[in-house]
Motif scaffolding. Structure first.
Motif, PDB file in Angstrom:
ATOM      1  N   SER A 105       0.850  -1.193   0.000  1.00  0.00           N
ATOM      2  CA  SER A 105       0.000   0.000   0.000  1.00  0.00           C
ATOM      3  C   SER A 105       0.885   1.243   0.000  1.00  0.00           C
ATOM      4  CB  SER A 105      -0.900   0.005   1.238  1.00  0.00           C
ATOM      5  OG  SER A 105      -1.647   1.203   1.293  1.00  0.00           O
ATOM      6  N   GLY A 106       0.684   2.125  -0.969  1.00  0.00           N
ATOM      7  CA  GLY A 106       1.493   3.344  -1.030  1.00  0.00           C
ATOM      8  C   GLY A 106       1.252   4.090  -2.318  1.00  0.00           C
ATOM      9  N   ASN A 107       2.060   5.139  -2.515  1.00  0.00           N
ATOM     10  CA  ASN A 107       2.030   5.957  -3.735  1.00  0.00           C
ATOM     11  C   ASN A 107       3.286   5.638  -4.528  1.00  0.00           C
ATOM     12  OD1 ASN A 107       3.005   8.626  -5.164  1.00  0.00           O
ATOM     13  ND2 ASN A 107       0.787   8.767  -5.000  1.00  0.00           N
ATOM     14  N   PRO A 108       3.182   5.248  -5.818  1.00  0.00           N
ATOM     15  CA  PRO A 108       4.372   4.807  -6.562  1.00  0.00           C
ATOM     16  C   PRO A 108       5.470   5.854  -6.607  1.00  0.00           C
ATOM     17  CG  PRO A 108       2.343   4.296  -7.772  1.00  0.00           C
ATOM     18  CD  PRO A 108       1.955   5.149  -6.608  1.00  0.00           C
ATOM     19  N   ALA A 109       5.106   7.116  -6.929  1.00  0.00           N
ATOM     20  CA  ALA A 109       6.137   8.155  -7.052  1.00  0.00           C
ATOM     21  C   ALA A 109       6.807   8.430  -5.707  1.00  0.00           C
ATOM     22  CB  ALA A 109       5.520   9.435  -7.610  1.00  0.00           C
ATOM     23  N   GLN A 110       5.993   8.463  -4.619  1.00  0.00           N
ATOM     24  CA  GLN A 110       6.572   8.759  -3.311  1.00  0.00           C
ATOM     25  C   GLN A 110       7.469   7.610  -2.833  1.00  0.00           C
ATOM     26  OE1 GLN A 110       3.333   9.699  -0.709  1.00  0.00           O
ATOM     27  NE2 GLN A 110       3.081  11.769  -1.529  1.00  0.00           N
ATOM     28  N   LEU A 111       7.024   6.341  -3.036  1.00  0.00           N
ATOM     29  CA  LEU A 111       7.861   5.211  -2.637  1.00  0.00           C
ATOM     30  C   LEU A 111       9.161   5.195  -3.447  1.00  0.00           C
ATOM     31  CD1 LEU A 111       5.290   2.308  -2.165  1.00  0.00           C
ATOM     32  CD2 LEU A 111       6.537   3.544  -0.401  1.00  0.00           C
ATOM     33  N   GLU A 112       9.063   5.547  -4.713  1.00  0.00           N
ATOM     34  CA  GLU A 112      10.261   5.609  -5.537  1.00  0.00           C
ATOM     35  C   GLU A 112      11.216   6.680  -5.023  1.00  0.00           C
ATOM     36  OE1 GLU A 112       9.446   5.268  -9.707  1.00  0.00           O
ATOM     37  OE2 GLU A 112      11.095   6.619 -10.175  1.00  0.00           O
ATOM     38  N   GLN A 113      10.671   7.854  -4.642  1.00  0.00           N
ATOM     39  CA  GLN A 113      11.512   8.923  -4.081  1.00  0.00           C
ATOM     40  C   GLN A 113      12.161   8.458  -2.785  1.00  0.00           C
ATOM     41  OE1 GLN A 113       9.373  12.494  -3.210  1.00  0.00           O
ATOM     42  NE2 GLN A 113      11.139  13.516  -2.303  1.00  0.00           N
ATOM     43  N   LEU A 114      11.394   7.724  -1.923  1.00  0.00           N
ATOM     44  CA  LEU A 114      11.919   7.258  -0.638  1.00  0.00           C
ATOM     45  C   LEU A 114      13.097   6.320  -0.879  1.00  0.00           C
ATOM     46  CD1 LEU A 114       9.720   6.076   2.325  1.00  0.00           C
ATOM     47  CD2 LEU A 114      11.740   4.811   1.703  1.00  0.00           C
TER      48      LEU A 114
END
Length: 617
Positions: free
Chosen positions: A503-512
């Motif tokens: 569960s998450g946001n693809p762009a935000q997880l990628e940034q993390l």
């Protein structure tokens, strides 16, 4: 002596008029300040609006120029020339249909199609869809007429078959000096419109007819900047440029006041409400379009109001000081006069003066403290201003990155189309085809990298949903592949289950993950044999992503404040700065948890824990 007496006489005559003169002087000062404030704020809005026009014009040009060469490249394909010469050739039509569909998919255009000399569609990339163009006649369209004259055609309008707006690019196919067909590419500019933010005021794009067809304010689309003459309305009806739309409401701009070339102040009337706006125009050369920016002038009125309030407070303070000084001077004169009559009155006067002197000293000390506080505040404001300038530079850098990615898309698409076209030539040797396949694979790899860079530069929509963890990790590694290879880092990836969704946001997880991998790369910069390990372990409804390195580790005192803003110790690396604060905030937004520790064998490890979406007990 005579001149001094005359001055005294004039002052005595003007004494009854001192209050009207003061009122006129104060009013003049206030009006001057209001005009200065209005002029300065209007100039700021003009500069801001011009910058927005430049950015939006650049993005629009990039979107158009990306496909300029596409019809030209397609027109050189030998099978297209053969089909135009022999429309009934066996297998040619089907081969061209499939070739156009493949090229349309590679270049991400909307539709690619081929017209004969009479304007009838012989082949199209959408030949298998219910809205196929094959067999349709588009001889009445301006882009066909332009290409028929032997030049490249450009036309924006609503599709006659699909009823969807788009930008049409055409190019003639010549047999010797005769035009025997036209290649047409239709592209959708809605993706450019969706990237324009709503904040900052409406942005309009009008065609050569003066009709708004793109805008970040939907209520302003399909309006005319000025009343349209009957001849233009007949031309629009004949060419079906805007589909079945025949009437266009005029954009409600009234009380126009020109300020400069392409700049004016006007009243905008929308839905019965009127507001003052600053209208700025910019011509978009080559296509006959122009951009219009409408900036609300409410900040100008607010700046004038704040300036007048500040000036009034300053005048009140000055009047208070003058009144205080006048009263103080009058008391001093009274006491000096009384000192000649009674000695004890002189003693009292000296004590009073000493008392007032103490008050003045205390006032001076207080003013010094206030001055010091004001200087501290000014220093903080300068720091904040520098941070804002830095943020603005980062925003422009993001826009430049997006523009660069789009610029790379056009030559890459041309390389892939030409490679595919050359590979189909029967006279090529097998080794040459192998080399062409290698070129196609490398071009596809570059296209994937630029696509990920573009996606990483775009702003996230903050939506949370199921995300394929394997893809997010691969994208993050792809973005840092060059740095990993440059530092000669050995990257160990352990993903036993590639189907795990979190569960998450693809762009935000990628940034993390990019932030954590950059921290690891910084940590192993001085290691003789740098190693970074990425491990994914699933435990029931949770999954842990561990990123470890063999660097020097994290100092024990810094572990307690590792995720606090600006907590990096002196001499620390950039991976202990705001990047970890952002990473921890993203993990919390996705319902996860981020922690850090030192490994027993040496080096640091960051553990990201997220919820598995598809888990069942």
């Amino acid at each position: 002596m005579i001149a001094a007496s005359r001055i005294v006489s004039v002052l005595r005559l003007l004494r009854p008029l001192r209050w009207p003169i003061a009122a006129v002087a104060i009013l003049t000062v206030l009006l001057t300040l209001a005009d200065w404030s209005s002029t300065a704020e209007t100039a700021r809005l003009r500069e801001q609006g011009q910058n927005r026009l430049n950015v939006y014009a650049s993005s629009l040009r990039n979107a158009i120029e990306r496909y300029d060469a596409l019809p030209v490249v397609l027109s050189t394909h030998p099978d297209i020339m053969a089909l135009l010469r022999k429309p009934d050739g066996p297998g040619l039509r089907d081969r061209i249909n499939r070739y156009l569909a493949l090229s349309n998919n590679d270049t991400r255009s909307t539709v690619l199609y081929l017209l004969d000399a009479e304007g009838v569609t012989l082949a199209a990339s959408n030949w298998e869809t219910p809205q196929s163009y094959v067999g349709k006649n588009y001889a009445f369209r301006p882009y066909f007429l332009q290409a028929k004259e032997g030049r490249a055609g450009h036309f924006y309008g609503v599709g006659f078959t699909t009823h969807q707006p788009g930008y049409f690019l055409s190019y003639p196919v010549r047999d010797a000096n005769k035009v025997i067909g036209v290649v047409v590419a239709k592209i959708n500019l809605d993706m450019v419109e969706r990237e324009w933010p709503r904040g900052g005021g409406p942005i309009l794009v009008a065609d050569s007819n003066g009709i708004v067809f793109l805008s970040n304010a939907p209520e302003l689309k399909w309006r005319a900047l000025a009343p349209l003459p009957a001849e233009m309305l007949r031309y629009i009806a004949d060419t079906h440029q805007y589909g079945e739309r025949r009437e266009f409401a005029v954009l409600g701009l009234s009380d126009r006041e020109p300020l400069d070339v392409g700049v004016e102040r006007a009243e905008l009337d929308l839905g019965g409400t009127s507001r003052s706006v600053l209208v700025q125009r910019m011509a978009l050369g080559g296509v006959g379009w122009h951009l219009v920016a409408l900036n609300d002038l409410a900040p100008v009125r607010q700046a004038v109001r704040h300036t007048l309030i500040g000036a009034l407070f300053a005048l009140l303070a000055l009047a208070s000081l003058l009144l205080y000084w006048r009263q103080y001077r009058r008391r001093m004169l009274d006491r000096l006069q009384a000192s000649t009559e009674l000695r004890h009155t002189q003693t009292v006067l000296e004590r009073e003066v000493a008392l007032r002197g103490g008050e003045l000293a205390e006032t001076q000390l207080r003013l010094q403290r206030e001055t010091a506080e004001r200087q501290k505040l000014e220093a903080r404001l300068r720091i904040a201003h520098d941070k804002l300038l830095h943020a603005g530079k980062l925003a422009v850098l993001g826009q430049m990155t997006t523009a660069l990615v789009r610029e790379l898309g056009q030559p890459l698409a041309a390389v892939r189309v030409l490679t595919h076209a050359l590979r189909g030539a029967p006279e090529l040797a097998e080794g040459t085809r192998t080399h062409l396949d290698g070129i196609g694979v490398q071009a596809k790899r570059i296209a994937a990298l630029t696509t990920r860079l573009g996606a990483y530069a775009r702003r996230s929509d903050d939506r949370v949903g199921p995300v394929l963890l394997h893809g997010v990790i691969d994208n993050a590694v792809l973005l840092l592949e060059t740095q990993i290879r440059h530092q000669q880092v050995r990257l160990d990836l352990d993903q036993p289950d590639a189907r795990v969704r979190v569960s998450g946001n693809p762009a935000q997880l990628e940034q993390l993950l990019v932030n954590l991998l950059r921290n690891a790369l910084d940590a192993v910069r001085t290691s003789p044999q740098p190693v970074i390990r990425v491990s994914v372990q699933r435990s029931g409804p949770r999954v842990q992503i561990s990123i470890g390195d063999n660097g020097p580790g994290i100092a024990e005192p810094a572990l307690a404040t590792l995720f606090d803003p600006f907590s990096a110790p002196d001499g620390g690396s950039e991976r202990l700065g705001l990047g970890l604060v952002t990473a921890k905030a993203i993990a919390g937004d996705c319902g996860g948890r981020l922690s850090a520790m030192n490994q027993t064998e040496g080096g640091a490890m960051f553990v990201l824990e997220l919820s598995v979406v598809d888990w069942t007990p």
